[in-house]
Design a protein around this motif. Sequence first.
Motif, PDB file in Angstrom:
ATOM      1  N   HIS A 132      37.630  49.494  47.835  1.00 36.18           N
ATOM      2  CA  HIS A 132      37.757  48.036  47.921  1.00 36.18           C
ATOM      3  C   HIS A 132      38.656  47.447  46.833  1.00 36.18           C
ATOM      4  O   HIS A 132      39.011  46.273  46.887  1.00 36.18           O
ATOM      5  CB  HIS A 132      36.382  47.379  47.798  1.00 36.18           C
ATOM      6  CG  HIS A 132      35.389  47.890  48.780  1.00 36.18           C
ATOM      7  ND1 HIS A 132      34.149  48.355  48.400  1.00 36.18           N
ATOM      8  CD2 HIS A 132      35.442  48.026  50.119  1.00 36.18           C
ATOM      9  CE1 HIS A 132      33.483  48.747  49.467  1.00 36.18           C
ATOM     10  NE2 HIS A 132      34.248  48.561  50.524  1.00 36.18           N
TER      11      HIS A 132
ATOM     12  N   ASP B 273      41.946  46.886  44.248  1.00 34.60           N
ATOM     13  CA  ASP B 273      43.410  46.917  44.281  1.00 34.60           C
ATOM     14  C   ASP B 273      43.983  47.295  42.908  1.00 34.60           C
ATOM     15  O   ASP B 273      43.232  47.666  42.000  1.00 34.60           O
ATOM     16  CB  ASP B 273      43.967  45.579  44.779  1.00 34.60           C
ATOM     17  CG  ASP B 273      43.674  44.409  43.860  1.00 34.60           C
ATOM     18  OD1 ASP B 273      43.260  44.627  42.694  1.00 34.60           O
ATOM     19  OD2 ASP B 273      43.851  43.261  44.296  1.00 34.60           O
TER      20      ASP B 273
ATOM     21  N   ASN C  89      44.972  45.485  40.615  1.00 37.23           N
ATOM     22  CA  ASN C  89      44.524  44.573  39.555  1.00 37.23           C
ATOM     23  C   ASN C  89      43.071  44.827  39.152  1.00 37.23           C
ATOM     24  O   ASN C  89      42.476  44.035  38.426  1.00 37.23           O
ATOM     25  CB  ASN C  89      44.704  43.119  39.994  1.00 37.23           C
ATOM     26  CG  ASN C  89      46.160  42.766  40.198  1.00 37.23           C
ATOM     27  OD1 ASN C  89      47.007  43.124  39.386  1.00 37.23           O
ATOM     28  ND2 ASN C  89      46.460  42.087  41.290  1.00 37.23           N
TER      29      ASN C  89
ATOM     30  N   HIS D  12      40.321  44.601  40.881  1.00 36.57           N
ATOM     31  CA  HIS D  12      39.284  43.777  41.501  1.00 36.57           C
ATOM     32  C   HIS D  12      39.382  43.947  43.015  1.00 36.57           C
ATOM     33  O   HIS D  12      40.300  44.605  43.519  1.00 36.57           O
ATOM     34  CB  HIS D  12      39.389  42.304  41.073  1.00 36.57           C
ATOM     35  CG  HIS D  12      40.701  41.655  41.358  1.00 36.57           C
ATOM     36  ND1 HIS D  12      41.142  41.344  42.623  1.00 36.57           N
ATOM     37  CD2 HIS D  12      41.677  41.263  40.523  1.00 36.57           C
ATOM     38  CE1 HIS D  12      42.319  40.766  42.566  1.00 36.57           C
ATOM     39  NE2 HIS D  12      42.683  40.715  41.286  1.00 36.57           N
TER      40      HIS D  12
ATOM     41  N   ASN E  48      40.379  43.729  46.594  1.00 37.35           N
ATOM     42  CA  ASN E  48      41.617  43.326  47.242  1.00 37.35           C
ATOM     43  C   ASN E  48      41.347  42.148  48.182  1.00 37.35           C
ATOM     44  O   ASN E  48      40.388  42.168  48.953  1.00 37.35           O
ATOM     45  CB  ASN E  48      42.168  44.519  48.030  1.00 37.35           C
ATOM     46  CG  ASN E  48      43.539  44.271  48.572  1.00 37.35           C
ATOM     47  OD1 ASN E  48      43.830  43.230  49.140  1.00 37.35           O
ATOM     48  ND2 ASN E  48      44.397  45.262  48.420  1.00 37.35           N
ATOM     49  N   ASN E  49      42.182  41.136  48.122  1.00 40.50           N
ATOM     50  CA  ASN E  49      41.995  39.954  48.969  1.00 40.50           C
ATOM     51  C   ASN E  49      41.980  40.296  50.456  1.00 40.50           C
ATOM     52  O   ASN E  49      41.236  39.690  51.235  1.00 40.50           O
ATOM     53  CB  ASN E  49      43.089  38.917  48.689  1.00 40.50           C
ATOM     54  CG  ASN E  49      42.939  38.279  47.328  1.00 40.50           C
ATOM     55  OD1 ASN E  49      41.992  38.562  46.585  1.00 40.50           O
ATOM     56  ND2 ASN E  49      43.882  37.431  46.987  1.00 40.50           N
TER      57      ASN E  49
ATOM     58  N   GLN F  91      40.741  42.861  51.766  1.00 37.49           N
ATOM     59  CA  GLN F  91      39.416  43.409  52.079  1.00 37.49           C
ATOM     60  C   GLN F  91      38.463  42.306  52.533  1.00 37.49           C
ATOM     61  O   GLN F  91      37.679  42.499  53.453  1.00 37.49           O
ATOM     62  CB  GLN F  91      38.840  44.141  50.872  1.00 37.49           C
ATOM     63  CG  GLN F  91      37.486  44.765  51.117  1.00 37.49           C
ATOM     64  CD  GLN F  91      37.533  45.835  52.197  1.00 37.49           C
ATOM     65  OE1 GLN F  91      38.267  46.811  52.085  1.00 37.49           O
ATOM     66  NE2 GLN F  91      36.758  45.665  53.238  1.00 37.49           N
TER      67      GLN F  91
ATOM     68  N   GLN G  19      36.734  36.623  40.861  1.00 34.54           N
ATOM     69  CA  GLN G  19      37.010  38.034  41.109  1.00 34.54           C
ATOM     70  C   GLN G  19      35.706  38.838  41.152  1.00 34.54           C
ATOM     71  O   GLN G  19      34.715  38.478  40.513  1.00 34.54           O
ATOM     72  CB  GLN G  19      37.924  38.601  40.018  1.00 34.54           C
ATOM     73  CG  GLN G  19      39.259  37.901  39.917  1.00 34.54           C
ATOM     74  CD  GLN G  19      40.057  37.961  41.201  1.00 34.54           C
ATOM     75  OE1 GLN G  19      39.972  38.908  41.977  1.00 34.54           O
ATOM     76  NE2 GLN G  19      40.853  36.933  41.437  1.00 34.54           N
TER      77      GLN G  19
END
Length: 127
Positions: free
Chosen positions: A15, A17, A19, A21, A23-24, A26, A65
Motif C-alpha cells: 500500500h 508509495d 514517500n 505513506h 499511495n493515493n 490505493q 497521511q
Amino acid sequence: MGLIFEKKIKITEEHIDLNNHVNNVQYVKWVEEVAGEHWDTVKDHLSFPFDIWMLLDHHIQYKRQVYLGDVITIRTYPKPPEGIRQPRKVEFYCNDILVVDSLTLWVFIDRETQKVKRLDAGWLELL
C-alpha cells in the motif's frame, strides 16, 4: 445487512508509495472495492440483486497521511438518490481521525436491458 458498512485494513508494504505513506491511488481502489463489498452484503435481500452499479463521478480529499503498520477503518454508506444518480460516501479513519473523505456518484444498471434504472429513495430503508 445495514446502511453502513465497515472494514478494517492493516497497511502493508503493497500500500506504500515512494514517500513512505499510503499511495493515493490505493484509496481510489479501496473506494470501489468497499462499495462492491457493501453491495454484496445487502443485494440478496433486495428485489434487484442481479443489477449492477456503474461509477460516474469520483471526488476524494486527502486530509492526513497513513503509514506502514497503521490500521484504517473504511466506512461507507449510500446517501439518498439524486434523480438517477446514487451518491455514496466512503470515509477512511486512522485512530478515529478522518484521513480521507470520498463522495462518488453511481448509476444503477438493469443487467438485462443494460439501461439506467432509477431507484426510489425508499430503497435505502430496506438496507
